[in-house]
Every structure is written in structure tokens, then in C-alpha cells.
Design a protein around this motif. Structure first.
Motif, PDB file in Angstrom:
ATOM      1  N   MET A   1      49.248  29.602  32.716  1.00  0.00           N
ATOM      2  CA  MET A   1      49.143  30.944  33.266  1.00  0.00           C
ATOM      3  C   MET A   1      47.872  31.693  32.342  1.00  0.00           C
ATOM      4  O   MET A   1      48.196  31.822  31.194  1.00  0.00           O
ATOM      5  CB  MET A   1      50.506  31.682  33.340  1.00  0.00           C
ATOM      6  N   SER A   2      47.327  32.605  33.285  1.00  0.00           N
ATOM      7  CA  SER A   2      45.932  33.205  32.334  1.00  0.00           C
ATOM      8  C   SER A   2      46.616  34.514  31.946  1.00  0.00           C
ATOM      9  O   SER A   2      47.621  34.953  32.213  1.00  0.00           O
ATOM     10  CB  SER A   2      45.164  33.432  33.583  1.00  0.00           C
ATOM     11  N   TRP A   3      45.909  34.956  30.779  1.00  0.00           N
ATOM     12  CA  TRP A   3      46.159  36.392  30.288  1.00  0.00           C
ATOM     13  C   TRP A   3      46.211  37.315  31.407  1.00  0.00           C
ATOM     14  O   TRP A   3      46.892  38.178  31.242  1.00  0.00           O
ATOM     15  CB  TRP A   3      45.230  36.568  29.197  1.00  0.00           C
ATOM     16  N   ARG A   4      45.312  37.373  32.116  1.00  0.00           N
ATOM     17  CA  ARG A   4      45.282  38.278  33.516  1.00  0.00           C
ATOM     18  C   ARG A   4      46.432  38.227  34.051  1.00  0.00           C
ATOM     19  O   ARG A   4      47.071  39.258  34.522  1.00  0.00           O
ATOM     20  CB  ARG A   4      43.866  37.886  34.067  1.00  0.00           C
ATOM     21  N   GLU A   5      47.040  36.949  34.550  1.00  0.00           N
ATOM     22  CA  GLU A   5      48.037  36.716  35.259  1.00  0.00           C
ATOM     23  C   GLU A   5      49.176  37.479  34.640  1.00  0.00           C
ATOM     24  O   GLU A   5      50.217  38.003  34.997  1.00  0.00           O
ATOM     25  CB  GLU A   5      48.416  35.507  35.809  1.00  0.00           C
ATOM     26  N   LYS A   6      49.399  37.112  33.275  1.00  0.00           N
ATOM     27  CA  LYS A   6      50.593  37.488  32.401  1.00  0.00           C
ATOM     28  C   LYS A   6      50.564  38.669  32.153  1.00  0.00           C
ATOM     29  O   LYS A   6      51.685  39.558  32.093  1.00  0.00           O
ATOM     30  CB  LYS A   6      50.493  36.356  31.289  1.00  0.00           C
ATOM     31  N   PHE A   7      49.493  39.532  31.793  1.00  0.00           N
ATOM     32  CA  PHE A   7      49.422  40.941  31.349  1.00  0.00           C
ATOM     33  C   PHE A   7      48.780  41.997  32.052  1.00  0.00           C
ATOM     34  O   PHE A   7      48.981  42.942  32.114  1.00  0.00           O
ATOM     35  CB  PHE A   7      48.608  40.992  29.833  1.00  0.00           C
ATOM     36  N   GLU A  27      48.703  44.742  24.385  1.00  0.00           N
ATOM     37  CA  GLU A  27      48.621  45.339  23.073  1.00  0.00           C
ATOM     38  C   GLU A  27      49.969  45.215  22.375  1.00  0.00           C
ATOM     39  O   GLU A  27      50.191  44.915  21.314  1.00  0.00           O
ATOM     40  CB  GLU A  27      48.259  46.907  22.904  1.00  0.00           C
ATOM     41  N   SER A  28      51.000  45.292  23.169  1.00  0.00           N
ATOM     42  CA  SER A  28      52.391  45.175  22.574  1.00  0.00           C
ATOM     43  C   SER A  28      52.663  43.682  22.303  1.00  0.00           C
ATOM     44  O   SER A  28      53.042  43.424  21.145  1.00  0.00           O
ATOM     45  CB  SER A  28      53.540  45.537  23.871  1.00  0.00           C
TER      46      SER A  28
END
Length: 70
Positions: A1-7, A27-28
């Protein structure tokens, strides 16, 4: 899963505050990781790098997609 999908890039409160408070979900996550690794690295480095990338998206000129896939 990409950071874009996750966050994603959604603002937590709907508008930029232009300060160093938590504005994005990522950021959290990074603050949590920094707390757990504070003996190994400087957490402020990660906060400032991600803040710069939030405001100045280097992929924007390419349709929001990375130029290369690592």
C-alpha cells in the motif's frame, strides 16, 4: 500500500495553518515514529521535510505522479 493510499493529502481541519502543528494524517504517524526512534535520529528533520513536501509537492508538475518508480 502506498503512502498516498494510506494517508492521502487531506487536511485535518480543512485549511492550511502554515505552522508546525499537525495538519495531515501523515504528520501524526511521523511524530509517533519519531518518538519511538528519537535516540537514533532527529525528529524535527522528518517534520520539516514532510511539511515542505506538503506545501511544495514536487510531483505536481508531473500530474501528481512520481517521475520514476523506485
Amino acid at each position: 500500500m502506498s503512502w498516498r493510499e494510506k494517508f492521502g493529502r487531506e487536511l485535518r481541519e480543512g485549511a492550511f495553518k502554515f505552522n508546525f502543528d499537525v495538519e495531515f494524517q501523515i504528520e501524526s504517524y511521523l511524530r509517533y515514529q519519531a518518538t519511538n526512534s528519537q535516540d537514533r535520529c532527529d525528529a524535527n528533520t522528518y517534520l520539516r521535510i514532510t511539511k515542505a513536501l506538503d506545501y511544495f509537492d514536487p510531483a505536481a508538475a508531473f500530474g501528481g505522479e512520481p517521475v520514476c518508480n523506485p
